[in-house]
Enzyme design. Structure first.
Site, short mmCIF file in Angstrom:
data_model
loop_
_atom_site.label_atom_id
_atom_site.label_comp_id
_atom_site.label_asym_id
_atom_site.label_seq_id
_atom_site.Cartn_x
_atom_site.Cartn_y
_atom_site.Cartn_z
CG LEU A 70 -1.88 1.15 1.38
CD1 LEU A 70 -2.93 1.09 0.29
CD2 LEU A 70 -2.52 1.13 2.75
CG ASP A 71 -0.50 4.56 0.46
OD1 ASP A 71 -1.25 4.42 -0.51
OD2 ASP A 71 -0.89 4.90 1.59
CD GLU A 72 6.06 2.05 1.08
OE1 GLU A 72 7.01 2.38 0.36
OE2 GLU A 72 5.86 2.51 2.20
#
Lengths: 277, 277, 277, 277
Positions: free
Chosen positions: B220-222
């Site tokens: 997530l969000d990476e």
């Protein structure tokens, strides 16, 4: 005669009316007025540039009498802020402020530069500013901080600017100069807290890098933020070129933060700031 | 006839010479050439806009024969990219892309909008784009993702744009469309990862907020960052006004990322991107 | 050994292939390559960072033999650019470059500062740079320019930087150092050409002010633009504060333009520039 | 109950005290207060957000009685501004505002779109906004302006937004809606006044392009500037790509200017504006 009136107090109705009413009564002309109410914390902040004759009456005492007891009031004249700059080896932030000082572009008096290295002595000397080399070698953090603090206090500064001072400050040091220390952090906080932010930025592959000027509190990189800015970067930038590009932003943000401080445009509001530009 | 040649391969000497030499040999004129070498990972990326007659010879096959075996080569014509947009309830990113599509400003064909709410149906319909409402109610994440994935696959898109699609995607979904999903995250990553970034930003008292377009990977969000931008905010902005201001940045960044994708200007390089603007 | 190859010639097919092919043949590794074709004027520009052994063969001569006769070719090593700075009374641009020089942040050697006033002598001296005061009093423009030109020529500089040199240069002077003079203009050209741009900006009520770095040609404020930047201003800024804010932009833009020059990233293309960042 | 008090009058001492004093007396709480004094023209501007009970007394009448006679005072409730948008063929500015209207992000009611072409009818219809096609063919400028003006007046708008309305307005038209017309100009005024600014920008070789929102007055491109913004461009951008990039800036600046108007944040001060953000 010009002065700046700073009001920082719990919010209640009629504050602006009371303050500006008293100014009018004493024939103090309001050149510029900025106010902000933090509705969540019910706190009132106002910065008022006044012109008039402050000699006849005790305006500030009268004002205090009319306002709630826990008001912080300040009435500040045109005298320059005294600033001590702490630096390590990097020249850009220190040099940036020294140059502005030379240009007479900031309302500050740089009274001294203190560093744990001798690297930047020629720079300070070039601008005729006293330079104190206080090595950290062979000293504990507390001992070194104590030596630096004593030197700082000899100058009675209003502000201590950390111009890329690459040392973690002891809790005692921070308390000793509480509310007076402004740091420039080489990232867009809260991204890349801690060491080597440009290396971190490179590894994450960000497309912008930034800098943050903030008041220093006991928690590392967590003090109230004054100002931030960023620049675009590309896949072509490695950690080294990010650092090089970042130095320009750091310098600009640091100088602007000191300028805001020197013009009495900053209030600390809990872990945030109020900035009247 | 115009085509774009995309080269993504392990770096070795002479790659530019070989590729441009073969172009010259086949009388393919180079309109624009961008290259980047990632020296740390020893990887070579090049985007070459070519004009000429591609019909006579099998240029791409010849090129493959001359380059290392593990080269990723693409030769892409002028056809528009097919895109499916996923959204939830917020209109600004979806509407921003639909408007650009109406203006014919992006090299894309929006083939469908899919949402877990009916809120945005009038918006899609106003632009004559099919809208599929697939509610998540009563479904597990996997079941819902499966239903959405099937609908997506019916359209055979090149890109799936998450236009503020406020659902966490299952690992299977992400793998199924690996390298094709572009998300807009409502913060300046890696600051404020996770939920409610504007609330987080307000609480930290930042002076800028941002948005990040990135490829979606399993973490997530990476995923690899494509583009970021920020705007200045002040003490006067609360979490709600930060969100309102942020929507403009989100919209702009998301549209620009899709434009870059549609013009074949993006390469994924590990957890980063190479962006030839 | 690293060198930069600069190619500036009429466009024709196969230029990239020929140049990169010869590099490959001589085992010169291409670290970075940027090219641009001006289709309207049919002109080709390329900047190639090369690494390898340049001692064995005369690479440049061979290249000239393969390319059209009217090609401008340059092969430049890592030596620092020699620069003479001209200034009048304002410190910010001169100081900005001197500070970068002190930081070793630019690939330049500041060989001298020349001014028609003595005001900035302490600044130059602080950075150990020779300062020549050449007053214009009692001299015609031509006489003064001649005196300055002679002093410049004694230093054999690659670049002459006008760091807020507030004098109009004679046509002869400009010709004498054709293509070598970089000026910083205190407006966003072509807005507010001529004198007192900040007063003009104030009177027009603009909401942004800017600065422009450009090569100097015979026509005032009309030379090829290298770089521009702006900042937002408000109704609260008068001509004086516009000037103060503008100085930061001027300094930044001027320093960046000199950096681009020092890294051989600039080509003049008629009345425009090609800038490979 | 919330209202905004707008004060625009000749400067004299005690204005803030009088106004805020009366607010306090009537138990009207000041949520936010912005003021500006134009010292050169001796004019005072203030925007005050008030909360309280406005029903009991005639606050505005009392205020008028206390202030100089030539004060312009406004006390405005929460009702939405009525806006008519004029457009020609380009969709981006019109669409940008329609999308914001759909998102409910602006405090406006778009009551109609009027155009001299039919091109944008589907866009307005998609957002359920009435569209009036009033061709200019066969009409003099005055006749066409008269027809448009009549249609506008039928809607009684507070603001007329020129969303890339590519016609020069007659002097009568401008007078008829004096102070109500907001235009978006596709350049960074005062650069590139007049026609084809992107072609002009390309020919001058600028490195930034911009957009300007301004009130329309009788003199073309000379009205009070509300807002400006710019983006960086490169040698690689031709007139067409400058126009494409510029459209994003135009859209953003136009939408923000209408938002400022809808929140009563704009004052006209001679040929300038006062903008309380």
């Amino acid at each position: 005669m010009k002065k700046v009136l700073l009001t920082d107090c719990p919010d209640e109705k009629g504050l602006i009316a009371k303050i500006t009413g008293l100014c009018y009564e004493h024939k103090l002309n309001i050149i510029k007025n900025d106010e902000f109410v933090d509705n969540i914390n019910e706190r009132f902040f106002m910065r008022t540039e006044l012109q008039g004759d402050f000699t006849k009456v005790n305006f500030l005492e009268e004002l205090k009498a009319q306002l709630p007891k826990d008001c912080n009031l300040g009435l500040i004249g045109q005298e320059k802020m005294r600033i001590v700059l702490l630096a390590t080896k990097e020249a850009h932030c220190l040099g940036g402020v020294l140059l502005k000082y030379f240009e007479n572009a900031l309302n500050i008096e740089i009274v001294a530069v203190i560093s744990n290295y001798q690297t930047l002595e020629p720079l300070a000397k070039g601008f005729n500013v006293p330079y104190h080399f206080i090595s950290h070698q062979g000293l504990t953090r507390e001992q070194h901080d104590e030596a630096v603090a004593k030197q700082i206090e000899a100058y009675k500064p209003d502000i201590i600017g950390l111009a890329k001072y690459m040392r973690i400050l002891s809790s005692d040091f921070v308390k000793r100069f509480s509310g007076k220390i402004i740091n420039i952090h080489h990232s867009f906080l809260p991204a890349f807290i801690g060491a080597k932010p440009y290396q971190q930025a490179y590894e994450r592959g960000v497309k912008m890098i930034g800098a943050t000027a903030h008041y220093v509190t006991d928690e590392l990189d967590e003090g109230p933020i004054i100002l931030q800015d960023v620049i675009h970067v590309t896949h072509d930038d490695d950690a080294e070129s990010l650092a090089r590009l970042g130095r320009d932003v750091e310098k600009t943000v640091f100088c602007k933060a000191l300028q805001l401080a020197s013009e009495h445009r900053l209030f600390v509001n809990g872990n945030k700031t109020v900035v009247f530009k």
